[in-house]
Design an enzyme around this catalytic site. Sequence first.
Site, short mmCIF file in Angstrom:
data_model
loop_
_atom_site.label_atom_id
_atom_site.label_comp_id
_atom_site.label_asym_id
_atom_site.label_seq_id
_atom_site.Cartn_x
_atom_site.Cartn_y
_atom_site.Cartn_z
N ASP A 9 0.78 -1.25 0.00
CA ASP A 9 0.00 0.00 0.00
C ASP A 9 0.82 1.30 0.00
OD1 ASP A 9 -1.94 -1.91 0.23
OD2 ASP A 9 -2.75 -1.19 2.13
N LYS A 108 -7.12 -4.97 -2.95
CA LYS A 108 -7.87 -5.43 -1.79
C LYS A 108 -8.84 -4.35 -1.33
CE LYS A 108 -4.04 -4.16 1.30
NZ LYS A 108 -4.69 -3.20 2.21
N CYS A 153 -2.07 -2.57 7.87
CA CYS A 153 -1.97 -3.44 6.70
C CYS A 153 -0.67 -4.24 6.65
CB CYS A 153 -2.15 -2.62 5.42
SG CYS A 153 -3.80 -1.85 5.35
#
Length: 201
Positions: A9, A108, A153
């Site tokens: 990310d 995701k 995450c």
Amino acid sequence: MKKALIVVDVQNDFCEGGALAVPNANEIIPYINLLMEDSTYDEIILTQDWHPANHKSFASNNGKKVGESIEINGYSQFMWPDHCVQGSYGAEFHKDLYLEKVTHIVQKGQNPEVDSYSGFQDNNQLVKTDLEDYLKFKDIEIVEIVGLALDYCVKFTCLDSAKAGFITCLHYKGTKAVNVKPGNYKDAIIELLENNVTILS
């Protein structure tokens, strides 16, 4: 043994000036780039938060304030600001991130009903992404992880990687936490160590 690097990310909304900026996030990009230029990785995989605009983790979609928690479909959900909306600038990878050797991208958080911190599965542990199958198809045994954010995450991607049976390592210099309160880094690192994740300093 075959080895993969997972970059979690590193997107505009999590970097400086983003909707959900992680403090000092931009500082880790040069380190991640050095890793990605390393020829010892058999696979370099990016995860990408990719939310629909109506995602229920967004405080704005629930009439709530950022930081509150509500129950959605029987599960607790933390309320976040709108971020990484599909097709938006905020969802794009940061322009300084080296992408030439990337072999696979895992998106995701696409289901509006449930959040997905881990690159492997949603938060309710009901639906998996293709990440585990991809790694196993490529005969990967060692997984090294970097990215944003350590306490969400990155942590959950590390935990799921170890659970899936991969030798899992976190590059400490390649991650930052969104919540920088005292002890937060330490708590995340302790949890990872207790779950068979090696910390590379």
